[in-house]
Scaffold this motif. Structure first.
Motif: not given
Length: 403
Positions: A252-263
């Protein structure tokens, strides 16, 4: 792309070396330990900025020297490009393109190479780092600027892990770790870009891998390629990759990946402080390979494992071939035929012979299939002799004497 000429200085066992190469198949023949693979390694370095044999650059510099030099004249499309890299034992490497200083990350824009080697079996049977290295070298060839992203990520990772170790040693927790948040932001930004690029690479390799495996193995075992990601809450590096988040779930979007990463970083904070390690990020992920719906590692036979390894390389070559406006990548088959049975040897030779340039190394000349047995160069203790050219000179001398 064609490598027309390779020149080495203080690289591995070579004080100096000059190698002229031709379009089509080129064969380097010599006993083990004479320097054949060193020549292949030098060409690979120009394309991937790394070695397939060692994880650091220092071993490529000749003993007693501070730096090594690789120079190559490339035919890229209709133009010639002179590339040069100075590999320093300490400090950053330096590059030149057409005589002008350049960033080393610019070299893969011109040099496209796919290497087949006995070490490839470790991609499918070894630890996750072997698979990550395979993927990241492909990323650099597809998108050369990612070399800088990968290098920046490694630097941030070291800084963040050093802070975690320091905090563990000093017993710091809670508000005393505000500095860690800054490093989190940098790690997430760089790591998300790498994860996104790896996901797209696996997706793009899927069909070429299926086609290549069928051609090499002569069977349809449903090969699959996927990523187990530490941002999914588990740790593939700790031996449980099948429970990680896969690319289908993360795509999906890199923003989604970043959100998962931070979590995931937030959830692992306590464990990271206990261990003094960064436990989330692309440095902990694993590339999962399957045949017959089973992981290759631990389940596939020796022959199936070799078929997957060869198919990965051939799929990579086909992907670069389709994407590059400069033509085919150079294929290097480094002592690989000695590792294969007769059927796989024949299949691999027929599949690679049609590329614009192929470089084959072998300790036993008879191991090389006829379709690739063309221009022969002999290597002995770092001395390079053009066997075919030498034979041609001898024939010419005989003709002159006869006249």
């Amino acid at each position: 792309m064609i490598v027309e000429h390779l020149s080495l200085g203080d690289f591995r066992n070579y004080a100096t070396a000059e190698l002229r190469l031709h379009p089509g198949p080129n064969v380097l023949v010599g006993r083990n330990g004479q320097g054949k693979t060193n020549l292949a390694e030098a060409i690979v370095f120009l394309a991937t900025l790394g070695s397939h044999r060692v994880s650091s650059d220092a071993p490529m510099v000749k003993d007693g020297r501070e730096f090594a030099v690789i120079r190559a004249r490339l035919a890229v499309g209709e133009r010639q490009v002179l590339t040069e890299v100075q590999i320093n034992r300490q400090g950053s490497n330096k590059a030149r393109i057409n005589g002008a200083p350049s960033k080393t990350s610019e070299l893969p824009r011109y040099a496209h190479v796919v290497l087949f080697a006995p070490e490839d079996l470790q991609i499918v049977r070894g630890d996750p780092s072997s698979r990550r290295r395979f993927a990241d070298q492909m990323l650099i060839q597809r998108t050369p600027r990612l070399a800088g992203v990968l290098a920046d990520y490694d630097r941030v990772l070291k800084q963040r892990s050093a802070l975690l170790k320091s905090a563990r040693a000093r017993g710091i927790r809670g508000e005393g770790l505000n500095t860690l948040d800054v490093w989190d932001d940098k790690l997430i930004a760089l790591g998300s870009e790498i994860i996104d690029a790896r996901i797209r690479l696996a997706s793009d390799l899927t069909q070429p891998l299926i086609d290549a495996y069928s051609a090499i193995a002569g069977a349809d075992h449903n090969p699959e390629i996927d990523w187990a990601l530490s941002i999914g809450g588990r740790d593939p590096e700790d031996g449980d990759p099948e429970d990680g988040t896969t690319l289908r779930e993360a795509q999906g979007s890199r923003a989604k990946i970043a959100e998962m990463f931070r979590s995931a970083l937030h959830e692992k904070r306590s464990a990271e402080l206990d261990r003094g390690l960064t436990l989330v990020g692309p440095h902990r992920d694993d590339l999962i390979l399957r045949v017959r719906d089973l992981p290759v590692k631990g389940y596939a036979s020796h022959g199936e494992s070799w078929s997957v390894a060869l198919a990965l390389r051939l799929a990579s070559a086909e992907l670069l071939r389709a994407e590059s406006p400069a033509g085919d990548p150079v294929l290097i088959l480094d002592d690989v035929f000695a590792e294969l049975d007769a059927d796989r040897r024949r299949r691999l030779a027929s599949l690679t012979a049609g590329y614009e340039q192929v470089l084959v190394t072998a300790a036993v000349e008879e191991d090389i299939p006829d379709v690739l047995h063309r221009h022969v160069v002999r290597v002995n203790a770092g001395k390079i002799t053009d066997a075919r050219a030498h034979q041609s000179d001898g024939d010419a001398e005989e003709k002159e004497e006869g006249a």
